[in-house]
Structures are given as C-alpha cells and as structure tokens.
Design a protein around this motif. Structure first.
Motif, PDB file in Angstrom:
ATOM      1  N   VAL A   1     -14.177 -30.914  12.302  1.00  0.00           N
ATOM      2  CA  VAL A   1     -15.197 -31.963  12.252  1.00  0.00           C
ATOM      3  C   VAL A   1     -15.141 -32.523  10.830  1.00  0.00           C
ATOM      4  O   VAL A   1     -15.902 -32.099   9.953  1.00  0.00           O
ATOM      5  N   PRO A   2     -14.217 -33.453  10.596  1.00  0.00           N
ATOM      6  CA  PRO A   2     -13.976 -33.928   9.227  1.00  0.00           C
ATOM      7  C   PRO A   2     -15.224 -34.419   8.493  1.00  0.00           C
ATOM      8  O   PRO A   2     -15.322 -34.275   7.282  1.00  0.00           O
ATOM      9  N   ALA A   3     -16.191 -34.941   9.198  1.00  0.00           N
ATOM     10  CA  ALA A   3     -17.414 -35.424   8.545  1.00  0.00           C
ATOM     11  C   ALA A   3     -18.217 -34.282   7.924  1.00  0.00           C
ATOM     12  O   ALA A   3     -19.094 -34.520   7.103  1.00  0.00           O
ATOM     13  N   ALA A   4     -17.915 -33.042   8.288  1.00  0.00           N
ATOM     14  CA  ALA A   4     -18.654 -31.890   7.758  1.00  0.00           C
ATOM     15  C   ALA A   4     -18.127 -31.419   6.407  1.00  0.00           C
ATOM     16  O   ALA A   4     -18.878 -30.842   5.623  1.00  0.00           O
TER      17      ALA A   4
ATOM     18  N   GLN B   1     -17.039 -32.851   3.474  1.00  0.00           N
ATOM     19  CA  GLN B   1     -17.598 -33.383   2.231  1.00  0.00           C
ATOM     20  C   GLN B   1     -19.037 -32.930   1.997  1.00  0.00           C
ATOM     21  O   GLN B   1     -19.364 -32.461   0.898  1.00  0.00           O
ATOM     22  N   PRO B   2     -19.935 -33.011   2.989  1.00  0.00           N
ATOM     23  CA  PRO B   2     -21.300 -32.529   2.735  1.00  0.00           C
ATOM     24  C   PRO B   2     -21.358 -31.037   2.395  1.00  0.00           C
ATOM     25  O   PRO B   2     -22.157 -30.634   1.543  1.00  0.00           O
TER      26      PRO B   2
END
Length: 150
Positions: free
Chosen positions: A12-15, A17-18
């Motif tokens: 889940v690439p969006a996870a 960085q955060p």
C-alpha cells in the motif's frame, strides 16, 4: 523461513511516507537515539517480532551500545546498566505495549515516574516511538517477515 507475503506497507504505497514521517516525528524531540532504539528493541521483544528485534540489535550496535546494554534490555529491571530515566522510559513503553494486561493500562506510578524524568514533548516522543514500533511489529509478525531481510 519465508515471509507469507510482502510487507503490507510496501503493498500500500500511500502508507510508506506517513509511517516514515511518524517515525521521524517520534525521534524529533531530542531524546538520545540509543534510548529510542532501546524502546524499539524492548517493545519488539514483547511482541515477538524477530525482524524488529534484529533491526534493533543492529541499530544499537551501530550506535556503539555495549553488549551488556543490548543483551540485557529484556531484563532491564534487574540489570545495572540503565539509568533511572532509561528505566522509566522502558517501563512506560512496556505498559503502553501491554495495554490489555491490566485494568489500568498505564498506572499513575508508571506515568509519574516517567514524567519525573521527561517533559511532555519527550513523553510524547516515547509514546510515539512505542506506537510506531507496535505498528511495525503488527505488520511484520503476522506475515513472518524474516529477520535480516528487507
């Protein structure tokens, strides 16, 4: 040993960085990196996350920590190698990791001891490090992320 799947954070690439930003935030309040890594190691030991235990050991070695301090963090209460402040941080991290073990998850005695050594921003840093480590453990342990990989 082989992992069951790729790490969920990479799937889940969006996870990614955060999570990385949260880790940076946890480490931004001026606490010694050695203490932050000890917290990471101890929480990972409690959760049985071999990948994170391996990473914690290696990071502490890179920071120049002694074998005694690294190897005995699991027995920090009985070992003479830790300061009172380190003990307070480890005790808080343990309580915040083992929330279901007591009715009062983090007793006043544990909190007050930590608050006697750290200001609110530093306490926030300890709690964030504990939370992020628990996140890592809860991603790595179920998939059996192999120690030393990734």
């Amino acid at each position: 040993m082989e992992a069951r799947m790729k790490n969920p954070a990479t799937l889940v690439p969006a996870a990614v960085q955060p999570i990385q930003e949260l880790m940076r935030a946890a480490q931004s309040q001026g606490l010694p990196q050695e203490l932050m890594e000890m917290i990471h190691l101890r929480v990972s030991q409690i959760n049985g996350c071999s990948f994170c235990v391996d990473a914690g050991l290696k990071n502490l070695r890179k920071l120049g920590e002694s074998d005694e301090r690294i190897g005995l963090v699991t027995a920090w209460r009985e070992a003479p190698y830790y300061t009172d402040a380190e003990r307070a941080a480890l005790e808080l991290a343990e309580a915040a990791t083992r929330l279901a073990d007591r009715v009062d998850a983090v007793p006043d005695e544990v909190w007050d001891n930590a608050a006697g050594h750290f200001d609110e921003r530093q306490l926030a840093s300890i709690l964030l490090m504990t939370a992020v480590t628990n996140l890592f453990n809860r991603l790595n342990a179920p998939i059996r992320q192999v120690a030393g990989s990734w």
